[in-house]
Design a protein around this motif. Structure first.
Motif, PDB file in Angstrom:
ATOM      1  N   ILE A   1     -12.589   2.805 -12.069  1.00 39.85           N
ATOM      2  CA  ILE A   1     -11.922   1.562 -12.441  1.00 39.85           C
ATOM      3  C   ILE A   1     -11.244   0.988 -11.213  1.00 39.85           C
ATOM      4  O   ILE A   1     -10.429   1.657 -10.563  1.00 39.85           O
ATOM      5  CB  ILE A   1     -10.853   1.811 -13.530  1.00 39.85           C
ATOM      6  CG1 ILE A   1     -11.457   2.551 -14.714  1.00 39.85           C
ATOM      7  CG2 ILE A   1     -10.217   0.493 -13.979  1.00 39.85           C
ATOM      8  CD1 ILE A   1     -10.412   3.179 -15.610  1.00 39.85           C
ATOM      9  N   THR A   2     -11.554  -0.257 -10.884  1.00 40.25           N
ATOM     10  CA  THR A   2     -10.911  -0.923  -9.756  1.00 40.25           C
ATOM     11  C   THR A   2     -11.061  -2.428  -9.931  1.00 40.25           C
ATOM     12  O   THR A   2     -11.349  -2.893 -11.038  1.00 40.25           O
ATOM     13  CB  THR A   2     -11.504  -0.435  -8.412  1.00 40.25           C
ATOM     14  OG1 THR A   2     -10.715  -0.926  -7.334  1.00 40.25           O
ATOM     15  CG2 THR A   2     -12.949  -0.854  -8.252  1.00 40.25           C
TER      16      THR A   2
ATOM     17  N   THR B   1       0.813  -1.211   0.000  1.00 38.20           N
ATOM     18  CA  THR B   1       0.000   0.000   0.000  1.00 38.20           C
ATOM     19  C   THR B   1       0.852   1.268   0.000  1.00 38.20           C
ATOM     20  O   THR B   1       0.385   2.324  -0.433  1.00 38.20           O
ATOM     21  CB  THR B   1      -0.956   0.023   1.212  1.00 38.20           C
ATOM     22  OG1 THR B   1      -0.222  -0.231   2.419  1.00 38.20           O
ATOM     23  CG2 THR B   1      -2.035  -1.034   1.059  1.00 38.20           C
ATOM     24  N   ASN B   2       2.096   1.179   0.455  1.00 39.88           N
ATOM     25  CA  ASN B   2       2.980   2.342   0.339  1.00 39.88           C
ATOM     26  C   ASN B   2       3.281   2.661  -1.127  1.00 39.88           C
ATOM     27  O   ASN B   2       3.360   3.834  -1.520  1.00 39.88           O
ATOM     28  CB  ASN B   2       4.268   2.149   1.139  1.00 39.88           C
ATOM     29  CG  ASN B   2       4.982   0.850   0.870  1.00 39.88           C
ATOM     30  OD1 ASN B   2       4.358  -0.184   0.629  1.00 39.88           O
ATOM     31  ND2 ASN B   2       6.299   0.864   0.906  1.00 39.88           N
ATOM     32  N   LEU B   3       3.399   1.629  -1.975  1.00 41.58           N
ATOM     33  CA  LEU B   3       3.618   1.876  -3.401  1.00 41.58           C
ATOM     34  C   LEU B   3       2.326   2.290  -4.090  1.00 41.58           C
ATOM     35  O   LEU B   3       2.359   3.008  -5.086  1.00 41.58           O
ATOM     36  CB  LEU B   3       4.212   0.636  -4.075  1.00 41.58           C
ATOM     37  CG  LEU B   3       4.693   0.835  -5.518  1.00 41.58           C
ATOM     38  CD1 LEU B   3       5.809   1.874  -5.601  1.00 41.58           C
ATOM     39  CD2 LEU B   3       5.152  -0.481  -6.134  1.00 41.58           C
ATOM     40  N   ASP B   4       1.178   1.854  -3.567  1.00 40.99           N
ATOM     41  CA  ASP B   4      -0.105   2.346  -4.092  1.00 40.99           C
ATOM     42  C   ASP B   4      -0.232   3.845  -3.880  1.00 40.99           C
ATOM     43  O   ASP B   4      -0.699   4.583  -4.752  1.00 40.99           O
ATOM     44  CB  ASP B   4      -1.280   1.662  -3.379  1.00 40.99           C
ATOM     45  CG  ASP B   4      -1.440   0.198  -3.750  1.00 40.99           C
ATOM     46  OD1 ASP B   4      -1.134  -0.159  -4.898  1.00 40.99           O
ATOM     47  OD2 ASP B   4      -1.871  -0.580  -2.892  1.00 40.99           O
TER      48      ASP B   4
ATOM     49  N   ASP C   1     -14.867  -3.102 -13.397  1.00 38.89           N
ATOM     50  CA  ASP C   1     -14.079  -4.044 -12.601  1.00 38.89           C
ATOM     51  C   ASP C   1     -13.118  -4.733 -13.556  1.00 38.89           C
ATOM     52  O   ASP C   1     -13.477  -5.686 -14.250  1.00 38.89           O
ATOM     53  CB  ASP C   1     -14.988  -5.055 -11.916  1.00 38.89           C
ATOM     54  CG  ASP C   1     -14.221  -5.991 -10.981  1.00 38.89           C
ATOM     55  OD1 ASP C   1     -12.975  -6.065 -11.103  1.00 38.89           O
ATOM     56  OD2 ASP C   1     -14.861  -6.657 -10.149  1.00 38.89           O
ATOM     57  N   ALA C   2     -11.894  -4.230 -13.596  1.00 45.01           N
ATOM     58  CA  ALA C   2     -10.879  -4.768 -14.507  1.00 45.01           C
ATOM     59  C   ALA C   2     -10.048  -5.859 -13.840  1.00 45.01           C
ATOM     60  O   ALA C   2      -9.127  -6.397 -14.454  1.00 45.01           O
ATOM     61  CB  ALA C   2      -9.967  -3.643 -14.996  1.00 45.01           C
ATOM     62  N   GLY C   3     -10.357  -6.161 -12.588  1.00 50.35           N
ATOM     63  CA  GLY C   3      -9.645  -7.221 -11.881  1.00 50.35           C
ATOM     64  C   GLY C   3      -8.465  -6.704 -11.077  1.00 50.35           C
ATOM     65  O   GLY C   3      -7.880  -5.669 -11.379  1.00 50.35           O
ATOM     66  N   HIS C   4      -8.132  -7.453 -10.057  1.00 49.27           N
ATOM     67  CA  HIS C   4      -7.015  -7.092  -9.173  1.00 49.27           C
ATOM     68  C   HIS C   4      -5.674  -7.145  -9.911  1.00 49.27           C
ATOM     69  O   HIS C   4      -4.718  -6.453  -9.571  1.00 49.27           O
ATOM     70  CB  HIS C   4      -7.002  -8.074  -7.983  1.00 49.27           C
ATOM     71  CG  HIS C   4      -6.345  -7.534  -6.763  1.00 49.27           C
ATOM     72  ND1 HIS C   4      -6.998  -7.404  -5.566  1.00 49.27           N
ATOM     73  CD2 HIS C   4      -5.083  -7.094  -6.542  1.00 49.27           C
ATOM     74  CE1 HIS C   4      -6.164  -6.920  -4.650  1.00 49.27           C
ATOM     75  NE2 HIS C   4      -4.991  -6.722  -5.227  1.00 49.27           N
ATOM     76  N   TYR C   5      -5.647  -7.960 -10.960  1.00 52.95           N
ATOM     77  CA  TYR C   5      -4.366  -8.244 -11.621  1.00 52.95           C
ATOM     78  C   TYR C   5      -3.837  -7.069 -12.445  1.00 52.95           C
ATOM     79  O   TYR C   5      -2.711  -7.114 -12.921  1.00 52.95           O
ATOM     80  CB  TYR C   5      -4.524  -9.481 -12.499  1.00 52.95           C
ATOM     81  CG  TYR C   5      -3.222 -10.189 -12.834  1.00 52.95           C
ATOM     82  CD1 TYR C   5      -2.379 -10.644 -11.832  1.00 52.95           C
ATOM     83  CD2 TYR C   5      -2.840 -10.403 -14.158  1.00 52.95           C
ATOM     84  CE1 TYR C   5      -1.202 -11.296 -12.131  1.00 52.95           C
ATOM     85  CE2 TYR C   5      -1.656 -11.060 -14.471  1.00 52.95           C
ATOM     86  CZ  TYR C   5      -0.837 -11.502 -13.460  1.00 52.95           C
ATOM     87  OH  TYR C   5       0.332 -12.148 -13.761  1.00 52.95           O
TER      88      TYR C   5
ATOM     89  N   VAL D   1      -9.449   5.883 -10.711  1.00 47.21           N
ATOM     90  CA  VAL D   1      -8.844   4.555 -10.792  1.00 47.21           C
ATOM     91  C   VAL D   1      -8.177   4.224  -9.466  1.00 47.21           C
ATOM     92  O   VAL D   1      -7.549   5.092  -8.836  1.00 47.21           O
ATOM     93  CB  VAL D   1      -7.826   4.474 -11.959  1.00 47.21           C
ATOM     94  CG1 VAL D   1      -6.693   5.475 -11.785  1.00 47.21           C
ATOM     95  CG2 VAL D   1      -7.283   3.050 -12.117  1.00 47.21           C
ATOM     96  N   LEU D   2      -8.344   2.960  -9.052  1.00 50.23           N
ATOM     97  CA  LEU D   2      -7.688   2.488  -7.837  1.00 50.23           C
ATOM     98  C   LEU D   2      -7.352   1.014  -8.039  1.00 50.23           C
ATOM     99  O   LEU D   2      -8.239   0.175  -8.168  1.00 50.23           O
ATOM    100  CB  LEU D   2      -8.605   2.685  -6.624  1.00 50.23           C
ATOM    101  CG  LEU D   2      -7.960   2.554  -5.240  1.00 50.23           C
ATOM    102  CD1 LEU D   2      -8.742   3.358  -4.213  1.00 50.23           C
ATOM    103  CD2 LEU D   2      -7.873   1.103  -4.793  1.00 50.23           C
ATOM    104  N   GLY D   3      -6.061   0.729  -8.093  1.00 48.47           N
ATOM    105  CA  GLY D   3      -5.621  -0.640  -8.294  1.00 48.47           C
ATOM    106  C   GLY D   3      -5.928  -1.509  -7.086  1.00 48.47           C
ATOM    107  O   GLY D   3      -5.938  -1.040  -5.947  1.00 48.47           O
ATOM    108  N   GLY D   4      -6.190  -2.785  -7.335  1.00 50.51           N
ATOM    109  CA  GLY D   4      -6.472  -3.714  -6.244  1.00 50.51           C
ATOM    110  C   GLY D   4      -7.944  -3.743  -5.900  1.00 50.51           C
ATOM    111  O   GLY D   4      -8.807  -3.608  -6.764  1.00 50.51           O
TER     112      GLY D   4
END
Length: 371
Positions: free
Chosen positions: A309-310, A104-107, A330-334, A288-291
């Motif tokens: 997008i998440t 999460t620090n890199l997020d 929902d583009a997926g966690h990947y 956008v938020l990854g994960g």
């Protein structure tokens, strides 16, 4: 860098980019397995640490794996080598491979995962979705003989002090006179034992973020000529840099949601995705938020997002977003795999003078496939 680069040297580079204190308190970042002092010759960058990734590291001779997702997330109660996790631990230890996680620090970090995603998608004028931290600022004041002003001022600036907006090496200087009496056993740069000395000095003041305070003081003491350096550090009420999760901004041109979905699939290399909302709706403002980002749908909506997008969107949360008029992709966690190339490029840039190979893992760690 030292002649022989160690894990610690690489970790420091990563933590200068993505400081560990940015991570959520529930997270487990940093060294996972191995040693800070092991020498590094080859680094493998991966999204996850699974057995196929470790096998790849062994095959390619990597002795450090840098991953986004922590390998050790929950407390270990046993290491049973007959389980998948136990086998991985055994292979890592037997092959002297260290593991480091930057999650999460890199997020949250500037230039981190969410900036990578936003930039790749062409989202401009970015802002964070949810603020998680503000960096504390300090003022350092140091007294320097006039003969060494340039050296000390440069040491402060080159170590990161004095950055205000787009300007570096910002200081304020005031001339004055310092006094001191070297006592018995001292080794004064100026003056004589047991005699009061008067020296023309300059007071240099500058601003420092908390994250680099100790390294700036260390650099200052190294550059300063005095045996005992006189300096003060004051906490400031000024607001420092904002940090937060997710990014929101605008597309250069509006497009319908269906076309934007095709854009997302192409850019993020996603074979399929799930979407809520009217596919003919025009979208301009994108979050956008990854994960796993489902708990931030209200924040994205409040920020004015047309589409969010998440990954890992569940049924009822998707319904809530749909009903509030927020389109969700929902583009997926990947999609966080984007960090592999960018992290490798970052390390290559900073280790270009060292004889170290930086490799991007080719192992697939996505558990899902589309049929």
């Amino acid at each position: 860098m030292k002649n022989k680069v160690t894990n610690s040297d690489v970790f420091q580079l990563m933590e200068k980019w993505a400081p560990k204190q940015l991570a959520y308190d529930w997270d487990n970042v940093g060294l996972q397995i191995g040693s800070y002092h092991n020498p590094v010759t080859k680094v493998l960058i991966s999204l996850d640490v699974m057995e196929n990734v470790v096998d790849e590291a062994i095959e390619k001779g990597a002795n450090l794996i840098i991953a986004h997702h922590p390998f050790l997330f929950k407390a270990l109660k046993q290491v049973n080598i007959e389980t998948p996790q136990g086998r991985v631990i055994q292979k890592l230890l037997e092959n002297h491979i260290s593991v480091y996680a930057t999650h999460t620090n890199l997020d949250i970090a500037v230039g981190g995962v969410n900036d990578m995603l936003a930039d790749a998608l062409g989202i401009e004028k970015n802002d964070i979705i949810v603020e998680t931290d503000r960096e504390k600022l300090y003022k350092i004041v140091v007294y320097v003989p006039e003969t060494h002003i340039d050296e000390v001022r440069e040491s402060l600036g080159s170590s990161g002090a004095g950055h205000i907006g787009n300007y570096s090496h910002c200081t304020f200087q005031t001339k004055g006179q310092g006094t001191f009496k070297p006592l018995e056993g001292s080794q004064p740069f100026i003056g004589t034992e047991n005699e009061l000395e008067f020296v023309d000095e300059v007071k240099i003041e500058t601003i420092i973020p908390k994250s680099i305070l100790h390294q700036v003081i260390s650099s200052l003491i190294t550059a300063h000529p005095y045996e005992e350096v006189a300096y003060d550090v004051f906490p400031l009420a000024n607001e420092g840099k904002r940090y937060g999760i997710g990014r929101i901004g605008t597309l250069k041109n509006k497009m319908d949601l269906n076309s934007f979905c095709e854009h997302v699939k192409k850019v993020l290399d996603v074979p399929a995705l799930r979407v809520t909302g009217d596919l003919n709706k025009k979208v301009k403002k994108v979050a956008v938020l990854g994960g796993s980002g489902e708990k931030y749908i209200h924040h994205a909506k409040q920020k004015g997002a047309d589409v969010y997008i998440t990954g890992d969107m569940t049924f009822h949360v998707a319904q809530d977003a749909w009903q509030m008029g927020l389109a969700v992709i929902d583009a997926g966690h990947y999609i966080e795999k984007i960090m592999k190339q960018f992290t490798a490029a970052h390390l290559k840039e900073h280790l270009d003078k060292e004889n170290i190979d930086i490799l991007v893992s080719e192992s697939n760690t996505d558990p899902f496939q589309f049929v």
